[in-house]
Design a protein around this motif. Structure first.
Motif, PDB file in Angstrom:
ATOM      1  N   SER A 175      38.025  32.451 -17.397  1.00  0.00           N
ATOM      2  CA  SER A 175      38.776  31.243 -17.782  1.00  0.00           C
ATOM      3  C   SER A 175      40.254  31.347 -17.417  1.00  0.00           C
ATOM      4  O   SER A 175      40.908  30.335 -17.161  1.00  0.00           O
ATOM      5  CB  SER A 175      38.620  30.999 -19.283  1.00  0.00           C
ATOM      6  N   TYR A 223      41.486  32.708 -14.689  1.00  0.00           N
ATOM      7  CA  TYR A 223      41.653  32.479 -13.254  1.00  0.00           C
ATOM      8  C   TYR A 223      41.283  31.059 -12.848  1.00  0.00           C
ATOM      9  O   TYR A 223      41.617  30.632 -11.737  1.00  0.00           O
ATOM     10  CB  TYR A 223      40.790  33.472 -12.464  1.00  0.00           C
ATOM     11  N   THR A 224      40.581  30.343 -13.716  1.00  0.00           N
ATOM     12  CA  THR A 224      40.216  28.966 -13.381  1.00  0.00           C
ATOM     13  C   THR A 224      41.266  27.960 -13.834  1.00  0.00           C
ATOM     14  O   THR A 224      41.064  26.756 -13.717  1.00  0.00           O
ATOM     15  CB  THR A 224      38.855  28.601 -14.006  1.00  0.00           C
ATOM     16  N   LEU A 282      40.014  29.336  -7.503  1.00  0.00           N
ATOM     17  CA  LEU A 282      38.963  29.262  -8.523  1.00  0.00           C
ATOM     18  C   LEU A 282      39.103  28.015  -9.386  1.00  0.00           C
ATOM     19  O   LEU A 282      38.106  27.502  -9.904  1.00  0.00           O
ATOM     20  CB  LEU A 282      38.994  30.523  -9.392  1.00  0.00           C
ATOM     21  N   TYR A 283      40.326  27.531  -9.545  1.00  0.00           N
ATOM     22  CA  TYR A 283      40.526  26.269 -10.276  1.00  0.00           C
ATOM     23  C   TYR A 283      39.800  25.134  -9.553  1.00  0.00           C
ATOM     24  O   TYR A 283      39.108  24.317 -10.174  1.00  0.00           O
ATOM     25  CB  TYR A 283      42.016  25.970 -10.386  1.00  0.00           C
ATOM     26  N   LYS A 339      35.876  25.647  -9.891  1.00  0.00           N
ATOM     27  CA  LYS A 339      35.349  25.252 -11.210  1.00  0.00           C
ATOM     28  C   LYS A 339      35.356  23.730 -11.370  1.00  0.00           C
ATOM     29  O   LYS A 339      34.399  23.143 -11.893  1.00  0.00           O
ATOM     30  CB  LYS A 339      36.167  25.893 -12.323  1.00  0.00           C
TER      31      LYS A 339
END
Length: 405
Positions: free
Chosen positions: A356, A358-359, A376-377, A380
């Motif tokens: 969470s 890194y997102t 990664l954001y 996701k």
């Protein structure tokens, strides 16, 4: 347990308990009141009997007895057969004998009789007063109590109705409906919350519009000069200077592209165009936009079809593969894909924090020259838009990033 009960359910429980308490209270009251009524009746008959027994000692005349009959609302029975029938068939409630004489109380056909005996006097008296137990007042009080409880319940539920509407529209807002408006119909605490919520929505929408406008203008203004600068850098004779400038401009161009992707995903006007496709098509599209050496990727793909936004999903897969190659010591990635999940695997150290962390946008473990903290954001966000989930695990020295479908 009480903390997990909604306010509406809690109110229903409280009023249900109050209703049950009223029923129990009135049940006990009626029982006790009936006992009191019976005791009062018994005392009355004792008083009547003792008055007649005392009068019998003075050999009363007809007029004296008539006054007693009228005073105590009783009527003497003259018919001998009727007396015998009552004595034989009636329910004997009590029998008392003292120095004055003997008296009995009978109940026959819901009527009470007093049989008084003394020195030749055998007088059967019929109680002509209404002795039935009346529940009219109690029933009236019970109905009034129930009506009051129901009235208070209706008022309270009506008072809390705006709170339900507020909760429903907050959920709509959290699900992406930024145009929610709540009409405030009262000046109480709920009305104040509704007004504050509307003000917060207006402020958030204004800030979002300002951010979108800033992002679009910034990307538009930067894109043209960067493109021109890259062409100019091509004309330089010094190879090292040319390469350094091109890398710098390429980095700036990549930043703008990722910001454009983020702006598209977070924009209220963003639309997904799902269409049936195969994973091989997505995979080939990803390799095209990555422009990476295929030797750096090992794949184990089972053919399957699914419905996705091809452009968006290719970007998500591209970011996962790009991260795997970029941050692994051997610069290689492994792709496993089936209809249940897509795995991107690479060698390397495990993540220091939960996934969470890194997102979130612009999250990095440390400042790097080759990343912006958006990869990664974006992955996701695209996965969530498709109803999928992004998960992570670390096993046997390998990082596993998985899109669960």
């Amino acid at each position: 347990m009480i903390r997990n009960i909604s306010i509406s359910a809690f109110i229903n429980i409280i009023f249900s308990l109050a209703f049950i308490a009223i029923l129990i209270t009135f049940s006990f009251f009626i029982s006790f009141d009936k006992q009191k009524h019976e005791i009062t009746q018994q005392n009355r008959y004792e008083l009547i009997a003792e008055n007649f027994l005392s009068t019998f000692q003075n050999l009363p005349d007809a007029q004296s007895l008539f006054k007693l009959f009228k005073k105590f609302q009783v009527k003497p029975l003259e018919d001998r057969d009727e007396k015998l029938e009552i004595i034989k068939n009636a329910q004997e409630l009590t029998i008392t004998q003292n120095y004055l004489g003997t008296y009995r109380v009978y109940k026959y056909d819901n009527t009470y009789y007093i049989y008084v005996q003394q020195y030749g006097y055998n007088l059967m008296l019929k109680d002509i007063r209404n002795h039935n137990y009346s529940m009219a007042i109690i029933v009236g009080a019970f109905i009034l109590s129930i009506v009051t409880i129901l009235f208070l319940y209706a008022i309270l539920k009506r008072k809390l109705k705006p709170l339900k509407l507020l909760n429903k529209q907050i959920i709509e807002f959290s699900n992406g409906n930024k145009d929610v408006k709540i009409k405030s119909v009262s000046n109480d605490e709920i009305g104040t919350i509704a007004k504050s919520f509307n003000e917060a929505i207006t402020l958030i929408n204004n800030q979002t519009k300002s951010k979108d406008l800033f992002m679009r203008n910034m990307m538009h203004e930067l894109k043209t000069p960067i493109t021109k600068a890259m062409f100019i850098a091509e004309t330089l004779d010094n190879e090292q200077t040319r390469d350094n400038l091109q890398r710098a401009f390429k980095r700036m161009d990549d930043i703008i592209k990722e910001l454009a992707t983020v702006e598209k995903l977070t924009s209220a006007n963003s639309m997904m165009y799902k269409e049936p496709t195969s994973f091989f098509n997505i995979y080939n599209k990803t390799l095209e936009i990555m422009m990476v050496n295929p030797e750096n990727i090992a794949s184990k793909i089972k053919s399957f079809n699914f419905s996705v936004d091809i452009s968006m999903f290719s970007i998500a897969l591209k970011n996962l593969i790009d991260n795997a190659i970029k941050f692994s010591p051997n610069n290689k990635a492994i792709i496993n894909a089936s209809k249940d999940e897509i795995q991107v695997i690479s060698l390397g150290e495990p993540l220091q924090y939960d996934l969470s962390y890194y997102t979130e946008a612009f999250s990095q473990e440390e400042k790097r020259s080759d990343g912006f903290g958006l990869g990664l954001y974006i992955v996701k966000t695209i996965a969530c838009l498709h109803g999928y989930t992004l998960e992570y695990k670390y096993e046997n020295g390998k990082n596993y990033f998985m899109i669960k479908m």
